[in-house]
Design an enzyme around this catalytic site. Structure first.
Site, mmCIF file in Angstrom:
data_model
loop_
_atom_site.group_PDB
_atom_site.id
_atom_site.type_symbol
_atom_site.label_atom_id
_atom_site.label_comp_id
_atom_site.label_asym_id
_atom_site.label_seq_id
_atom_site.Cartn_x
_atom_site.Cartn_y
_atom_site.Cartn_z
ATOM 1 C CG HIS C 199 28.084 20.150 20.014
ATOM 2 N ND1 HIS C 199 28.013 21.406 20.558
ATOM 3 C CD2 HIS C 199 27.092 19.423 20.607
ATOM 4 C CE1 HIS C 199 26.997 21.454 21.423
ATOM 5 N NE2 HIS C 199 26.416 20.270 21.467
ATOM 6 C CB ALA C 240 18.777 17.315 19.955
ATOM 7 C CG HIS C 241 23.241 18.018 21.686
ATOM 8 N ND1 HIS C 241 23.980 18.970 22.312
ATOM 9 C CD2 HIS C 241 21.966 18.208 22.108
ATOM 10 C CE1 HIS C 241 23.210 19.692 23.074
ATOM 11 N NE2 HIS C 241 21.988 19.260 22.970
ATOM 12 C CG ASN C 242 25.081 14.375 23.694
ATOM 13 O OD1 ASN C 242 26.082 14.003 23.109
ATOM 14 N ND2 ASN C 242 24.994 15.549 24.280
#
Lengths: 348, 348, 348
Positions: C199, C240-242
């Site tokens: 990431h 979480a991501h994004n």
């Protein structure tokens, strides 16, 4: 290749074994999502949910599984675009690591044995008889208790805590704040009070395991808590004492595994799944997010809800529940009609 | 006793007040679960779920509640084998602690008062006017804010954070990464925006409390968040501002207690239980794992599910739910039959 | 004003713009909840749930919305007593901060740029090219990776970890142990094994955000995970991501937001809410504690349960569920009566 982080996309196509559609002379200098990309960015389109963003993206080039017709953007078609992305990330963001050596503000025991190129940041504590393999990085604030072993090419992030005696394999990645080897939650209850059972087992983490930020994995009571090869554990997951997690299983954030449970191989758990202790979860089972599992799970089963039942059944009863009001109404009507029928026949 | 960690089992029998069945001359050097034990290990058999492991265990001796007939392994019969285990753990794994004294890489305020034999590891921060009682150990990376007090024989593990003004009793055990005394989650909402209410209360932890890894206990708004004597709190539990937890209660991992809730004595909560704020949970209540409690709970009640209801009732309705499809089918049949009945009578 | 922390309540009334009922000469020296207050404390009464405590409180004065008749305690009537409390907290507990400057046991990179009055505690790590604005405090043990930026008047508490490249706005408050910028939980699954997607995105935290103890916010895969102005995040929350969280939203403890979800503005989530990935949660939605959201949520909706449905409907079906046993009984009776009816008519 123009310079270190600037690539012509025909060169990228060659590097990835991808098929080029459009102008190969376009140069990109970074990776970005469709919505954020500039003309100097390569972007990825594989998830049809993002189709609308294709219309407005300013990306200079696209990585795709199938070429998108009618687009004025050069496309790199790769049979497995996500695999290609893994390569691209390394090209545009080469992995870096702190320099090898022990920082002056670290505390490393004299009896510890560190391979030559290990990196130990400031505020790291390394206990007695610890052994650390080649290429491993301990970021600032990491704690390794006495007799811990860490394999090769590990990365242990800031403020992670690995308590005494725990053993980590190769290529283990521990995110910040994770705690391995704290006492399990095991007590004897005597006359309403809790008597502590000191936990003297360990935690064993096999190769290629990743453990999320602030996750906790407790040590075994007498034996071990074991996380097998390739398991991926997300942030804030809790794994209790004496659990064993089988190879290649994955748990999303905030999952909780109770004591002595045996999780099979390739088991997938959504976020916030919980389960009671001493269960066996079969290989390839899927536990949908927030499931509360109170019994053994056969291999390959897909469960959800509380108490967890086959997911298909849960969806059906949820739908049926919505009809419950209607059922009551129909029942009342039947009762009235029957009453009327009986009355017309002169029955009591 | 042969040497420090090597015991004849007749000697152990005497030490434990246990009854010996079989050869007292057998020597053991460690404790291990049935499945992992070698002939030099003493193992425990009290949970019938492990009966099958008896057939294949290689353990040199067994600790049991009732002697198992037909076994070729010497057995130590103790009326309370788990209590006996607590003693055995101390025999085979004598508790150890870091040496007393303040590490050169710790930062201790001049106005702090530490009893003579306190152990302060590297990277520990001790604020102004902190007081720490005899025998307490601060592992590396612990933070004690200004005016914190810690009683005697406490163990505060790596990277735990106790913010300013909080008070801990005697024999308190805090696992790594736990945070005591962060601000409560209290805001005033004005025109859609949140206005912070600074929290100036404290956290009070009474004697013999254990707090799990990465658990969080917030300070009171003006008053205190209180955890009473003997409470056991597992990893990743959250206790909000102004909560009071009564004596000898226990919470499994990932439980969340909302603000101003009053938890009674000897309350047991399974993992991931949650509850809304300002509740009263009666003494001896049992909240099954994942319960979502939205109302007061009477003493001794056993609840589960969301919204939490009596556990027996939840199990019944879960069973009934499975019959919902059948209910609909029977209802349809009744309607058809009634229709037919009416038709044969010439009714409209 | 008598001295720094001792106030006549007529002076306080003037300061708050409150209306005084009773003896203005009373002096108070602190703030306390009704149950704990001494005659030297000012207490707050705004929540009718605490009415019974009015009868026994020993408070020297009360802050109220409406004067309580028949009370022998002087009262300060403020139109917005909670706003008044915010002022009072500052009067009785003036905010304090560690002295400006870099502690000798901190590790600050030469290329970092810190405004003059920044405070850097012991065991803090500040990476290359970090920029920190005026008035910001880094408490002991904080980690800021390379290229992190922190705005003005920020407070980052002990052992919080902000990984490389993340950007924080002004007046951001991060509680102890929070982790920003760990890798998202994103893998490609190939032949049953997980292949890591590194990431390389970042986390962006806008102005006036508060992030709870041991919360985790993962970095974007390529782009950013964004928390907009004024958002309040409680302890042990996972983002979480994004993900993007809209302005002025709030999440209680242990909430989990899955990848790429878009949370609107002024969304409120109770504790332990979870949701699957790639959702859109509309502005002003309310997700009741423990909801499990598996689909998009329209603006203003109020959902609960798993799978989350309109809260009103959930309460209704929960009530209906309790009647399920009765429904079965009535159905059986109907069947028997119909059977009897048919028999009396000589039907088969």
């Amino acid at each position: 290749l123009i310079d270190e982080r600037s690539y012509r996309i025909d060169a990228l196509a060659e590097r990835l074994g991808a098929r080029l559609h459009g102008d190969g002379g376009v140069v990109v200098t970074g990776l970005a999502p469709l919505a954020d990309a500039t003309p100097l960015d390569l972007s990825l389109f594989v998830d049809p949910r993002y189709r609308r963003e294709l219309e407005t993206t300013r990306a200079g080039a696209l990585l795709v599984r199938e070429p998108v017709p009618g687009l004025d953007i050069p496309q790199l078609q790769a049979p497995d675009p996500v695999l290609a992305l893994v390569t691209l990330v390394d090209l545009f963001h080469p992995p870096s690591a702190p320099a090898a050596g022990v920082h002056r503000l670290a505390q490393v025991s004299g009896s510890a044995h560190l391979a030559e190129d290990v990196s130990v940041g400031p505020f790291v504590f390394v206990g007695e008889r610890v052994r650390i393999g080649r290429g491993t990085v301990l970021h600032p604030g990491v704690y390794l208790g006495d007799d811990v072993t860490v394999g090769e090419d590990g990365v242990i992030w800031t403020n992670a805590v690995i308590r005494e005696g725990c053993r980590l394999g190769d290529r283990v990645l521990i995110h910040p704040g994770a705690v391995l080897g704290a006492d399990g939650f095991g007590f004897a209850r005597r006359e309403g009070r809790f008597l502590k059972i000191r936990h003297v087992g360990i935690v064993v983490i096999e190769d290629d395991v990743e453990i999320g930020a602030n996750a906790t994995i407790d040590r075994g009571t007498l034996g071990t808590t074991t996380v097998r090869r390739g398991v991926k554990i997300d942030n804030l997951v809790h794994i209790a004492h004496n659990v064993e997690v089988g190879e290649d299983s994955a748990m999303a954030a905030q999952v909780g595994i109770s004591g002595s449970t045996l999780v099979g191989r390739r088991v997938l758990m959504g976020g916030q799944v919980g389960m009671v202790d001493h269960l066996t979860i079969g290989d390839d089972a899927v536990l949908v997010a927030q499931s509360g599992v109170i019994g053994n799970v056969p291999p390959g089963a897909m469960l959800s809800g509380y108490p967890a039942r086959p997911h298909r059944e849960v969806l059906k009863t949820t739908a049926a529940l919505r009809g419950l009001e209607k059922i009551k109404k129909r029942l009342r009507e039947l009762e009235l009609e029957l009453e009327a029928l009986k009355r017309t026949r002169g029955e009591p």
